[in-house]
Design a protein around this motif. Sequence first.
Motif, PDB file in Angstrom:
ATOM      1  N   THR A  94      -4.777  12.733  31.127  1.00 56.29           N
ATOM      2  CA  THR A  94      -5.327  12.600  29.767  1.00 56.29           C
ATOM      3  C   THR A  94      -5.295  13.970  29.088  1.00 56.29           C
ATOM      4  O   THR A  94      -4.772  14.941  29.647  1.00 56.29           O
ATOM      5  N   GLY A  95      -5.937  14.054  27.939  1.00 52.63           N
ATOM      6  CA  GLY A  95      -6.073  15.353  27.283  1.00 52.63           C
ATOM      7  C   GLY A  95      -7.093  16.228  27.995  1.00 52.63           C
ATOM      8  O   GLY A  95      -7.112  17.455  27.829  1.00 52.63           O
ATOM      9  N   GLY A  96      -7.945  15.636  28.801  1.00 52.91           N
ATOM     10  CA  GLY A  96      -8.975  16.349  29.552  1.00 52.91           C
ATOM     11  C   GLY A  96     -10.128  15.415  29.898  1.00 52.91           C
ATOM     12  O   GLY A  96     -10.296  14.369  29.265  1.00 52.91           O
ATOM     13  N   TYR A 143       1.323  17.476  10.637  1.00 53.73           N
ATOM     14  CA  TYR A 143       1.224  18.413  11.762  1.00 53.73           C
ATOM     15  C   TYR A 143      -0.230  18.446  12.269  1.00 53.73           C
ATOM     16  O   TYR A 143      -0.485  18.343  13.480  1.00 53.73           O
ATOM     17  N   ASN A 144      -1.158  18.573  11.346  1.00 50.52           N
ATOM     18  CA  ASN A 144      -2.578  18.612  11.730  1.00 50.52           C
ATOM     19  C   ASN A 144      -3.008  17.322  12.398  1.00 50.52           C
ATOM     20  O   ASN A 144      -3.736  17.313  13.388  1.00 50.52           O
ATOM     21  N   GLN A 145      -2.553  16.234  11.837  1.00 49.06           N
ATOM     22  CA  GLN A 145      -2.939  14.914  12.349  1.00 49.06           C
ATOM     23  C   GLN A 145      -2.396  14.691  13.761  1.00 49.06           C
ATOM     24  O   GLN A 145      -3.099  14.204  14.639  1.00 49.06           O
ATOM     25  N   LEU A 146      -1.160  15.069  13.983  1.00 45.15           N
ATOM     26  CA  LEU A 146      -0.554  14.930  15.320  1.00 45.15           C
ATOM     27  C   LEU A 146      -1.276  15.841  16.317  1.00 45.15           C
ATOM     28  O   LEU A 146      -1.584  15.438  17.446  1.00 45.15           O
ATOM     29  N   LEU A 154      -4.982  15.673  20.831  1.00 45.53           N
ATOM     30  CA  LEU A 154      -5.432  16.275  22.091  1.00 45.53           C
ATOM     31  C   LEU A 154      -6.962  16.385  22.126  1.00 45.53           C
ATOM     32  O   LEU A 154      -7.606  15.933  23.079  1.00 45.53           O
ATOM     33  N   LYS A 155      -7.520  16.955  21.064  1.00 39.74           N
ATOM     34  CA  LYS A 155      -8.980  17.127  21.010  1.00 39.74           C
ATOM     35  C   LYS A 155      -9.693  15.782  21.002  1.00 39.74           C
ATOM     36  O   LYS A 155     -10.709  15.579  21.663  1.00 39.74           O
ATOM     37  N   ASP A 156      -9.164  14.858  20.196  1.00 35.55           N
ATOM     38  CA  ASP A 156      -9.795  13.541  20.068  1.00 35.55           C
ATOM     39  C   ASP A 156      -9.885  12.836  21.418  1.00 35.55           C
ATOM     40  O   ASP A 156     -10.867  12.160  21.722  1.00 35.55           O
ATOM     41  N   GLY A 203       0.396   9.289  33.101  1.00 34.11           N
ATOM     42  CA  GLY A 203      -0.934   8.805  32.717  1.00 34.11           C
ATOM     43  C   GLY A 203      -0.837   8.360  31.261  1.00 34.11           C
ATOM     44  O   GLY A 203      -0.317   9.116  30.415  1.00 34.11           O
ATOM     45  N   ALA A 204      -1.343   7.159  30.988  1.00 32.15           N
ATOM     46  CA  ALA A 204      -1.117   6.549  29.667  1.00 32.15           C
ATOM     47  C   ALA A 204      -1.541   7.448  28.491  1.00 32.15           C
ATOM     48  O   ALA A 204      -0.751   7.658  27.564  1.00 32.15           O
ATOM     49  N   PRO A 205      -2.762   8.023  28.495  1.00 26.90           N
ATOM     50  CA  PRO A 205      -3.129   8.858  27.349  1.00 26.90           C
ATOM     51  C   PRO A 205      -2.290  10.137  27.255  1.00 26.90           C
ATOM     52  O   PRO A 205      -1.878  10.539  26.165  1.00 26.90           O
TER      53      PRO A 205
END
Length: 354
Positions: free
Chosen positions: A177-179, A130-133, A137-139, A49-51
């Motif tokens: 996706t992330g969710g 690290y934070n940015q990467l 997931l949340k975004d 899945g792309a995302p």
Amino acid sequence: MSLESIRFDKVQGSLQILNQLLLPETTVYEPVNGVEDAWKVIREMKTRGAPAIAIVGALSIAVELRHKANTGEFKSTQDVATFVNDSFSYLKTARPTAVNISEAATRFMKYIAELSKNELDTKKFTDILYNQLSQMLKDDVTTNRKIGFHGAEYILANSTGDQVTILTHCNTGSLATGGYGTALGVIRALSENGKLSHAYCTETRPYNQGSRLTAYELVHEKIPATLICDSMCGCLMKEKGISAVVVGADRVVANGDTANKIGTYQLAVLAQYHNIPFYVAAPFTTIDFGLSSGSQIVIEERKKQEMIYFGNKMIAPDSIDCWNPSFDVTPADLITGIITENGVYKPDELKKVT
Ligand code: MRU
């Protein structure tokens, strides 16, 4: 609770993916300890899945970044920058059609170039990255909820009746996706608002993301749904009062042409014949403004074993020649609207939002 394809512990710096090759029979999470592991799970389609490909890629860089920082492997911010940029370049090669990982690579390259101007020490520089990467997931979940909201609202506003019946293809839900999902996110949003009469999902031969994954998600979410074979789509549109087709995307280009799972194009042609609106649901990270037309998209071709075998069972003679493109391109003029986190666009309106 919603299905989780990606488990990331930011404090521990650990990552696991749900092995989607084993679904729906078995639920097994596998560790992804770094970039090489991520490349393999993406290539083998344990995660897909792309995302999700982009998120797993980015998080694998975060995990390895943390490990390398803890073991003193970085001597300078330049070492960190080189590691992140090289890792993205490598991960991009795992699968060619989905653009999200390339978009993340470009975005991080620019971000790193800007960050490098600040003369930070190596630890601070690493922590920020690290934070940015980790944030990806949340975004993605936030983005998908917005896609669901806009899609549901637009489809309802452009349909007659209080409830709608949606046909979807492949898997675009929590597992891709992330969710929450993109196209499946729209179906979820309609269902949550009591506006979904019924959902239909295709098997999505030859990899069966529809029957193995989407049907599994629909059952898990208790969404009223029916599985059909890919060969039934025309008949379904004729017989079952489909209000709209909603699919995801692996790459939408500047003119609105859209690459998505093989079989999407024939759905769009059929939808036009039956006068059914055809929507693509995708985040902006799936839009490749660098390509002007769908003919420029590289389409992944996969091995013939995916067609010849069903699990371990041979279903065609192994000496037969096979053609197995994993994606096709739907021309923009067959697409009613592109549902994004910022609203719904006609394909020819995309140019204006660059
Ligand atoms: O080959 P896959 O399973 O990675 O293909 C997935 C699709 O084509 C999806 O429709 C697309 O990635 C959108 S996922 C939100």
